[in-house]
Design an enzyme around this catalytic site. Structure first.
Site, PDB file in Angstrom:
ATOM      1  N   GLY A 217      85.591 -35.667  12.014  1.00 23.29           N
ATOM      2  CA  GLY A 217      86.160 -35.805  10.674  1.00 23.29           C
ATOM      3  C   GLY A 217      86.411 -34.472  10.005  1.00 23.29           C
ATOM      4  N   GLY A 445      79.840 -37.280  14.215  1.00 26.67           N
ATOM      5  CA  GLY A 445      79.636 -36.458  15.396  1.00 26.67           C
ATOM      6  C   GLY A 445      78.348 -35.674  15.463  1.00 26.67           C
ATOM      7  NE  ARG A 606      59.386 -32.065  10.408  1.00 30.59           N
ATOM      8  CZ  ARG A 606      58.932 -33.293  10.215  1.00 30.59           C
ATOM      9  NH1 ARG A 606      59.308 -33.967   9.127  1.00 30.59           N
ATOM     10  NH2 ARG A 606      58.102 -33.847  11.075  1.00 30.59           N
ATOM     11  CD  GLN A 616      76.239 -30.585  12.954  1.00 29.05           C
ATOM     12  OE1 GLN A 616      77.380 -30.644  13.419  1.00 29.05           O
ATOM     13  NE2 GLN A 616      75.998 -30.835  11.694  1.00 29.05           N
ATOM     14  CE  LYS A 679      66.118 -24.041   3.667  1.00 29.80           C
ATOM     15  NZ  LYS A 679      65.925 -22.714   3.001  1.00 29.80           N
ATOM     16  CD  GLU A 683      80.005 -28.921   5.030  1.00 28.01           C
ATOM     17  OE1 GLU A 683      80.872 -28.183   5.525  1.00 28.01           O
ATOM     18  OE2 GLU A 683      80.218 -30.103   4.735  1.00 28.01           O
TER      19      GLU A 683
END
Length: 716
Positions: A217, A445, A606, A616, A679, A683
């Site tokens: 996305g 994803g 964590r 990621q 956290k 992004e």
């Protein structure tokens, strides 16, 4: 006591479904009598449709309906006038995709065209202050800058970028009476339900949106765009299910994009390398019907301890579709300017770029005046420098060569606000001892179904294989968009809360049940492990979920809970941090930049699932490579047509562009931010990558490039 499920490097629970083709995406559902819808797009960006001839399309074999009147719909933009190139003006319905596609090509429209303005650098463009980003100032930035002995003042341009996930925007709509079900590619199923209900003028409770699997996305599916509403409208008009899938070219017109930007960033510093002043001005494009803006000013006024700082943000409306969030919205854009300017200042001062950043580390959040929940940026740079081999870098540009190639290293800081939102979660344990947790989030994803399952498994004291996390259904408990690095902190915390509530329900039942080995035990002393409740390590006092349900003659037990950040952000400043390192080669004869390797170290609290977290990070780096070296959307300003609206012409990174990418995570938790100590990660992993690459190019060539993507001609 069994090992915790959190922290295990598990493979995705849906991996086999995806690689074998068993996962069913939005466009792949099958229904009796399904009609195929193909949108006809305008070829004018501003004006009105004066006439539209659909006779040939209606006469084409297989075509069932041609819809042209959308006046009953409430869309984000006007339906009576054209406000962007590619705006839907008709929808052809047919029994086959081929018939619908050819039918759409037979529709002829004529226009009353008005003068169009699609270039936000045009002299006729009008700019206004971004409504949610008023001018900001602390100290006396202009005076401090004017008196600074060392100055950097740079202008930056970044091209518009379009999302290019594998899965195209897809919707199937089916009505049953007055109730609508949408199988949609969505990052926010409940938002899509509200949008479509509002557009059709029906109760939102009559709309159900399903999106179990999403094929990427990056922000393109947060909103429900026109094609979603048109599919629902067409299905109601035709009385049959309707499928609408945008082509790749329509994707560029029919959804949002990262807006083009123009930035100025100026730094003033003393001889000791303390930055005393920062001036930041930015302008981005938007559309005439939506004042879209991004978090452009966040990092410049927050990241370093600069006492005299000002930021100004303006938006410029053009005749185009509205921009939208794209990975790292606003932050990756401003980070390129900030971190490039910091690198130039370090070069001018003769200070190591890492050392300059550490000299300007703040002791608190200078915007909110709050303490940091955690801020381990120093540890990120120390770890990254050691692992990357930063000590081998020569600060003198063009000093390192391999044959005809120039080799350079660069670094940049990454940071992103730890976003958390209110989320509801429902947890249930069935009579067979398996658990199901459900929330109306999505998984485009990153592996949400896996990581939330891990949190739930530990909270319930169950093995990973006995817990399923369900998502992608708008009827599930409330969840925010799957975006903004919000999901794990928010949805994970809600799942943790609901599972704790469910476990406590079982404990209360057991200690009150005279037939239970736990009867009369102190509930506070009861723990859960491997499907059993027990006091300490005494197996004689253990009782299983299955046995508790069996004795109560219950098929299942469930608990629903809501978690939200509450007032946390009024007490602490919580961000994620990272240090990004890049090494490039530059062929000075061809102007060709190649990535040799990228490494990053992150403080993101964590880490729930190390394998997914690493994935990621790699994905964010690939996006950053695209932004730095390849991606740019180009418009023919005569009419607003996007000239490179295809993967043949819009360049994205491929395997050859990403030879060696790696990341590590600082061992830390953030218990002040949320109950699971995490956290956001999604992004931050793109933030800093374009700047690190640009700084490496400077180290290799001595050319300070401030325009993205970096083009060959800029290096020749």
């Amino acid at each position: 006591m069994a090992d915790t499920v959190v922290g295990q490097a598990l493979s995705r629970v849906d991996a086999r479904l995806k690689v074998t083709g068993a996962a069913t995406y939005a466009a792949e559902h099958r229904f009796e009598g399904l009609l195929y819808g193909v949108i006809v797009n305008s070829t004018a960006a501003r004006g009105t449709v004066s006439a539209i001839d659909v006779d040939a399309a209606r006469a084409h074999p297989g075509v069932v309906r041609v819809l042209t009147d959308f006046s009953s719909l409430t869309l984000a933009h006007s339906t009576s006038e054209l406000v962007f190139y590619g705006q839907p003006i008709a929808l052809v319905l047919a029994n086959t995709l081929e018939a619908a596609t050819h039918g759409a090509s037979l529709v002829e429209a004529t226009y009353n065209r008005q003068e169009v303005m699609t270039d936000f650098n045009s002299s006729t463009a009008t700019s206004v202050t971004a409504p949610s980003n008023p001018d900001y100032s602390r100290g006396d930035p202009d005076a401090a800058f004017n008196s600074a002995p060392h100055k950097v003042d740079l202008d930056f341009t970044i091209s518009r970028e379009n999302h290019n996930p594998i899965e195209l925007p897809s919707t199937i709509a089916r009505w049953e009476g007055d109730r609508l079900t949408l199988w949609d590619k969505s990052q926010w199923v409940q938002g899509a339900a509200r949008t479509v209900a509002g557009a059709l003028g029906i109760p939102v409770g009559n709309v159900r949106v399903l999106s179990e699997f999403v094929g990427g996305g990056f922000g393109s599916a947060i909103r429900a765009y026109d094609h979603v509403t048109l599919a629902a409208f067409a299905a109601r008009e035709a009385g049959k299910p309707v499928k609408v899938v945008l082509t790749r070219r329509q994707f560029y017109y029919g959804t949002g994009y990262r807006p083009a930007s123009r930035q100025r960033l100026a730094l003033g510093a003393n001889a000791a390398g303390r930055v005393d002043s920062l001036l930041y001005e930015v302008r981005t494009e938007t559309c005439r019907y939506d004042e879209y803006e991004e978090g452009m000013t966040d990092l410049p006024k927050f990241l370093y301890g600069v006492p005299n700082t000002s930021t100004k943000y303006q938006i410029t409306a053009i005749d185009a579709q509205s921009p939208s969030s794209m990975r790292g919205p606003g932050v990756v854009t401003s980070a390129f300017a900030l971190e490039t300017a910091m690198d130039q200042l370090a070069h001018d001062l003769g200070v190591d770029p890492i050392e300059l950043r550490l000299r300007n580390e703040p002791t608190r959040d200078e915007v909110t005046k709050l303490p940091f929940s955690t801020r381990k940026l120093r540890e990120c740079f120390e770890t990254g420098a050691r692992r990357f081999g930063w000590s081998r870098r020569d600060a003198t540009p063009r000093s390192r060569t391999e044959g005809d190639l120039l080799i350079g290293m660069g670094i940049a800081t990454a940071s992103y606000h730890n976003n958390r939102r209110d989320v509801g979660s429902r947890a249930r344990i069935d009579a067979d001892g398996t658990a199901t947790v459900a929330t109306a989030t999505s998984d485009m994803g990153p592996g949400t179904t896996t990581s939330v399952m891990q949190v739930a498994a530990d909270a319930l004291g169950l093995p990973a294989g006995k817990v399923t996390f369900r998502l992608g259904d708008s009827t599930y408990p409330t969840a925010p968009p799957h975006a903004g690095a919000t999901t794990m902190a928010s949805v994970g915390s809600a799942a943790f809360t609901s599972c704790n509530a469910l476990r406590n329900k079982f404990i209360a039942m057991a200690v009150a049940d005279t037939a239970s080995p736990l009867h009369g035990a102190d509930p506070a002393q009861v723990t859960a492990d491997d499907g059993y409740l027990r006091v300490g390590d005494d197996d004689s006092t253990r009782d299983s979920y299955r046995e508790i349900l069996s004795r109560a003659d219950l098929p299942s037990l469930e608990a629903t809970a809501t978690w939200g950040p509450g007032t946390i952000d009024t007490r602490v400043s919580t961000y994620g941090y990272g240090a990004v390192f890049a090494e490039v080669s530059v062929d000075p004869l061809l102007g060709l930049v190649r990535i040799r390797r990228i490494f990053a170290a992150y403080d993101v609290g964590r880490v729930i699932s190390p394998k997914l977290a690493h994935s990621q990070a790699i994905g964010g780096m690939v996006g950053g490579i695209g932004m730095a070296l390849l991606e740019g959307t180009y418009t023919d300003h005569r009419d607003g047509r996007i000239v490179n609206a295809s993967l043949a012409d819009y360049l994205v990174p491929v395997n050859a562009d990403v030879p060696e990418l790696d990341a590590t995570f600082i061992n830390t938790e953030d218990p002040q931010a949320d109950p699971i100590g995490v956290k956001g990660l999604g992004e931050i992993t793109i933030v800093g990558v374009p700047a690190a690459i640009g700084n490496a190019v400077f180290n290799a060539t001595g050319k300070r490039l401030t325009d993205l993507p970096i083009l060959l001609e800029a290096l020749l």
